[in-house]
Design a protein around this motif. Structure first.
Motif, mmCIF file in Angstrom:
data_model
loop_
_atom_site.group_PDB
_atom_site.id
_atom_site.type_symbol
_atom_site.label_atom_id
_atom_site.label_comp_id
_atom_site.label_asym_id
_atom_site.label_seq_id
_atom_site.Cartn_x
_atom_site.Cartn_y
_atom_site.Cartn_z
ATOM 1 N N THR A 1 -65.560 -1.783 23.178
ATOM 2 C CA THR A 1 -65.545 -3.138 23.748
ATOM 3 C C THR A 1 -64.638 -3.879 22.740
ATOM 4 O O THR A 1 -63.588 -4.939 23.561
ATOM 5 N N GLY A 2 -64.740 -4.007 21.665
ATOM 6 C CA GLY A 2 -63.631 -4.566 20.759
ATOM 7 C C GLY A 2 -62.158 -4.185 21.067
ATOM 8 O O GLY A 2 -61.335 -5.084 20.909
ATOM 9 N N PHE A 3 -62.200 -2.986 21.041
ATOM 10 C CA PHE A 3 -60.699 -2.707 21.309
ATOM 11 C C PHE A 3 -60.226 -3.248 22.686
ATOM 12 O O PHE A 3 -58.897 -3.681 22.589
ATOM 13 N N PHE A 4 -60.748 -3.544 23.747
ATOM 14 C CA PHE A 4 -60.376 -4.093 25.130
ATOM 15 C C PHE A 4 -60.245 -5.614 24.559
ATOM 16 O O PHE A 4 -59.162 -6.296 25.332
ATOM 17 N N VAL A 5 -61.103 -6.278 24.033
ATOM 18 C CA VAL A 5 -60.831 -7.523 23.755
ATOM 19 C C VAL A 5 -59.726 -7.987 22.839
ATOM 20 O O VAL A 5 -59.266 -8.895 23.097
ATOM 21 N N TRP A 6 -59.597 -7.021 21.941
ATOM 22 C CA TRP A 6 -58.398 -7.391 21.037
ATOM 23 C C TRP A 6 -57.116 -7.108 21.853
ATOM 24 O O TRP A 6 -56.060 -7.758 21.476
ATOM 25 N N TRP A 7 -57.172 -6.111 22.740
ATOM 26 C CA TRP A 7 -55.885 -5.796 23.390
ATOM 27 C C TRP A 7 -55.426 -6.757 24.279
ATOM 28 O O TRP A 7 -54.331 -7.346 24.417
ATOM 29 N N ARG A 8 -56.574 -7.419 25.132
ATOM 30 C CA ARG A 8 -56.449 -8.656 25.940
ATOM 31 C C ARG A 8 -55.874 -9.943 25.192
ATOM 32 O O ARG A 8 -55.000 -10.624 25.372
ATOM 33 N N ALA A 9 -56.448 -10.100 23.781
ATOM 34 C CA ALA A 9 -56.125 -11.309 23.072
ATOM 35 C C ALA A 9 -54.742 -10.971 22.542
ATOM 36 O O ALA A 9 -53.935 -11.924 22.553
#
Length: 234
Positions: A203-211
């Motif tokens: 989840t953190g990976f996709f949150v940072w990717w979008r950010a």
């Protein structure tokens, strides 16, 4: 002193066995630190350090007079490593927050291909080099798994401090090996928490990717925000 004695001796009964309270508390602080890291909050680093100190006393087994299931030198050593890298990350993110006009501690970015190759090489070479060392110290088998989780944790924490989005994927690689190791060694609270971390890190990976796509200035391919580039540690 009474509080410290209670803290070191307290256990939580679970079925026919018990969990060491310090292990549970250390993992709770670790989870809070991970949540703060996903949200890119500076307080994630000091909160994580508290958890590291608690878990250090746990993984050293009976060195502190605790009835721990086994001594895991790699797990213990990585708590010390976490603290050292966390001090660097704490300083770096706080510096970035003060330099940013929008108050951001970090803007996620992708590591270069050269850095990715270096990370993979360091993971493999470090695991190979540390395995005989941990074995000589009497670490719980399979010793290579203990060395793998140590190296992966080092690289992932450093990647978080640098703002590389890939650091979340390194944590996934750590959890794949670390969860079975902790279960087999009898550290059930840590194993369950790391199992949860496995899903959390994705989840953190996709949150940072979008950010990264939303916040990175156009044409900026560096690993950190432009606000950090002038004053950050190299």
């Amino acid at each position: 002193m009474d509080f410290l004695r209670w803290l070191f001796e307290a256990q939580i009964p679970v079925g026919g066995s018990a969990l060491v309270l310090r292990e549970v508390l250390g993992n709770i602080f670790g989870l809070l630190s991970a949540l703060g890291g996903m949200r890119r909050k500076v307080w994630a680093w000091p909160i994580g350090i508290i958890g590291n100190l608690l878990l250090l006393t746990v993984f050293l087994g009976n060195v502190f007079g605790a009835a721990a299931p086994a001594t895991l030198w790699g797990q213990a050593a990585r708590q010390i490593m976490f603290i050292a890298v966390a001090v660097y990350g704490w300083y770096r993110w706080k510096q970035g927050q003060e330099s940013s006009t929008q108050g951001r501690a970090i803007v996620p970015g992708w590591a270069s291909n050269r850095v990715r190759i270096a990370l993979i090489a360091a993971m493999v070479a470090g695991t190979a080099a540390l395995t005989p060392l941990f074995d000589s110290l009497g670490s719980y088998p399979p010793v290579w798994a203990d060395a793998w989780t140590f190296m992966g944790s080092l690289l992932a924490t450093y990647g978080m401090a640098k703002g590389w989005t890939e650091f979340w994927l390194i944590w996934v690689a750590v959890d794949i090996v670390g969860v079975p190791l902790l279960f087999s060694a009898g550290y059930y609270a840590s194993a369950v928490m790391y199992l949860f971390y496995g899903f959390f890190t994705l989840t953190g990976f996709f949150v940072w990717w979008r950010a990264e796509k939303r916040e990175r200035p156009s044409g900026d391919a560096g690993p950190v925000a432009a606000a950090l580039s002038a004053g950050a540690l190299k």
